[in-house]
Scaffold this active site. Sequence first.
Site, PDB file in Angstrom:
ATOM      1  N   ASN A   1      65.228  -1.275  76.744  1.00 14.95           N
ATOM      2  CA  ASN A   1      64.194  -1.902  77.570  1.00 14.95           C
ATOM      3  C   ASN A   1      63.882  -0.965  78.736  1.00 14.95           C
ATOM      4  O   ASN A   1      64.627  -0.915  79.714  1.00 14.95           O
ATOM      5  CB  ASN A   1      64.721  -3.260  78.070  1.00 14.95           C
ATOM      6  CG  ASN A   1      63.685  -4.014  78.874  1.00 14.95           C
ATOM      7  OD1 ASN A   1      62.615  -3.483  79.198  1.00 14.95           O
ATOM      8  ND2 ASN A   1      63.996  -5.251  79.201  1.00 14.95           N
TER       9      ASN A   1
ATOM     10  N   ARG B   1      61.546  -2.853  73.764  1.00 17.88           N
ATOM     11  CA  ARG B   1      60.552  -3.719  74.378  1.00 17.88           C
ATOM     12  C   ARG B   1      59.378  -2.836  74.796  1.00 17.88           C
ATOM     13  O   ARG B   1      59.552  -1.850  75.513  1.00 17.88           O
ATOM     14  CB  ARG B   1      61.148  -4.363  75.613  1.00 17.88           C
ATOM     15  CG  ARG B   1      60.138  -5.198  76.315  1.00 17.88           C
ATOM     16  CD  ARG B   1      60.557  -5.504  77.722  1.00 17.88           C
ATOM     17  NE  ARG B   1      60.021  -6.786  78.077  1.00 17.88           N
ATOM     18  CZ  ARG B   1      60.706  -7.731  78.689  1.00 17.88           C
ATOM     19  NH1 ARG B   1      61.948  -7.533  79.012  1.00 17.88           N
ATOM     20  NH2 ARG B   1      60.121  -8.847  78.978  1.00 17.88           N
TER      21      ARG B   1
ATOM     22  N   HIS C   1      55.387 -11.743  79.076  1.00 19.57           N
ATOM     23  CA  HIS C   1      56.613 -12.539  78.884  1.00 19.57           C
ATOM     24  C   HIS C   1      56.626 -13.198  77.502  1.00 19.57           C
ATOM     25  O   HIS C   1      57.311 -14.197  77.291  1.00 19.57           O
ATOM     26  CB  HIS C   1      56.745 -13.667  79.942  1.00 19.57           C
ATOM     27  CG  HIS C   1      57.060 -13.195  81.320  1.00 19.57           C
ATOM     28  ND1 HIS C   1      56.609 -13.864  82.444  1.00 19.57           N
ATOM     29  CD2 HIS C   1      57.772 -12.131  81.761  1.00 19.57           C
ATOM     30  CE1 HIS C   1      57.038 -13.236  83.525  1.00 19.57           C
ATOM     31  NE2 HIS C   1      57.748 -12.176  83.135  1.00 19.57           N
TER      32      HIS C   1
ATOM     33  N   ARG D   1      54.374 -10.716  93.802  1.00 16.93           N
ATOM     34  CA  ARG D   1      52.971 -10.749  93.347  1.00 16.93           C
ATOM     35  C   ARG D   1      52.303 -12.047  93.780  1.00 16.93           C
ATOM     36  O   ARG D   1      52.923 -13.115  93.736  1.00 16.93           O
ATOM     37  CB  ARG D   1      52.915 -10.636  91.815  1.00 16.93           C
ATOM     38  CG  ARG D   1      53.161  -9.222  91.317  1.00 16.93           C
ATOM     39  CD  ARG D   1      53.282  -9.170  89.808  1.00 16.93           C
ATOM     40  NE  ARG D   1      54.658  -8.986  89.404  1.00 16.93           N
ATOM     41  CZ  ARG D   1      55.114  -9.061  88.156  1.00 16.93           C
ATOM     42  NH1 ARG D   1      54.285  -9.318  87.168  1.00 16.93           N
ATOM     43  NH2 ARG D   1      56.382  -8.890  87.887  1.00 16.93           N
TER      44      ARG D   1
ATOM     45  N   GLU E   1      65.862 -12.381  75.891  1.00 13.66           N
ATOM     46  CA  GLU E   1      64.845 -11.505  75.308  1.00 13.66           C
ATOM     47  C   GLU E   1      65.478 -10.412  74.448  1.00 13.66           C
ATOM     48  O   GLU E   1      64.925 -10.029  73.414  1.00 13.66           O
ATOM     49  CB  GLU E   1      64.003 -10.896  76.442  1.00 13.66           C
ATOM     50  CG  GLU E   1      63.149 -11.942  77.127  1.00 13.66           C
ATOM     51  CD  GLU E   1      62.691 -11.540  78.506  1.00 13.66           C
ATOM     52  OE1 GLU E   1      63.551 -11.517  79.421  1.00 13.66           O
ATOM     53  OE2 GLU E   1      61.513 -11.257  78.690  1.00 13.66           O
TER      54      GLU E   1
END
Length: 395
Positions: A9, A86, A175, A236, A380
Amino acid sequence: MKQSVLVVNCGSSSLKLALFDENENELASAKAERLNETDAFAGIDGDNLTIALPAGASHRQALQALVTALRERQLMTDAPASVGHRVVHGGETFREAVLVNNSVIKGINRCAGLAPLHNPVNIAGIEATGELFPDTPQVAVFDTAYHQTLAPRAYLYALPEAYYRDWSVRRYGFHGISHFFMANEAARRLGKTPATTSIISAHLGNGCSICAIKDGLSVDTSMGLTPLEGLVMGTRSGDVDPGLFEYLSTQGVSLKEVHKVLNHESGLLGISGQTNDMRTLCDLADHGHEPSALAIEIFCFRLAKYVGAMMASLSHLDALVFTGGIGENSSRVRKKTLSHLGLLGFNLDTDMNEHHGGYTDGRIDTADSRFPVLVIPTNEELVIAREARRLATSI
Ligand code: AMP
């Protein structure tokens, strides 16, 4: 060990590895951070020794150093049977995970304009892994792919259609790997099949997004062209009025500055003026720091509004699911969010909520709640490992 799967990842400045055996047990995990900076560092989880990295180490150098360290500690004794990566942005090219070849690398590169901080390092990770394990099949698993089932009404912005046609401007969603895991895991826990299960999945970590999942498929989500749209996040802003850009330009703020502020200095950090970390914010709020309390309030209210919005895509709801660092751990956020949704009939069991659903396979709702509410830890890496194994054994 022969049938192990390595998950890679690569983030913009980090690299995480996870190694699974054929029974999906995690054998080891490791990470490198602050890559391309003078103080890059790396380590194996559960091991106190840091791994030396040269100053300004690249993703490639970090991968080599971590694999060498795993081999030295006998945590990796053979080449893995497959490697799963990923990859952040698959645009409209990649609707599912794929075996990596030259044309896939070109396709990921073509999507790099939509994720300039991520896709190039994802390619770097794929190429470096190919050098280390030249005979091992590699698989790319995309964060956007799960949302490719959105209908045009959900993915198109109300913009001139040439923006979509010529520049690929649309909502992609992110996501997806985590939301896909929620779709399957919620179905399993509810004793149903994914294809008959409809949920709202709230992934609340440092980045946050929510997804409406109808009969196992993503039908709407809060992130858009980039991972900036939607919920309030750690740093964010989530949704703002696009008129903000023009207004701030009249105040002398450049486009570059606005971009930086919206991505890195807004959200929980911007409102509180203190931190993007929900744990610290809760402590500060408990000690009377009002901006921190306000940050939590705004975070939960925006989330509640989005839960309502996701209902528009569903004909029934089997569960609302919380996941990610905040979703899994913050009973306060779950309680505050659901306090805005009484009209919809969500009812939380206070005790179960405090124990993060630990008693009852994730359930935190009361018997008279109109909808089940679940807390499910995301995984994940496991999704990526499964996809890598599935595609590698199909060769
Ligand atoms: P993630 O990006 O999924 O690792 O999530 C990071 C976020 O989860 C940060 O805001 C953390 O403060 C938050 N988090 C982790 N543990 C807890 C906890 N016990 N209570 C509240 N927030 C937490």
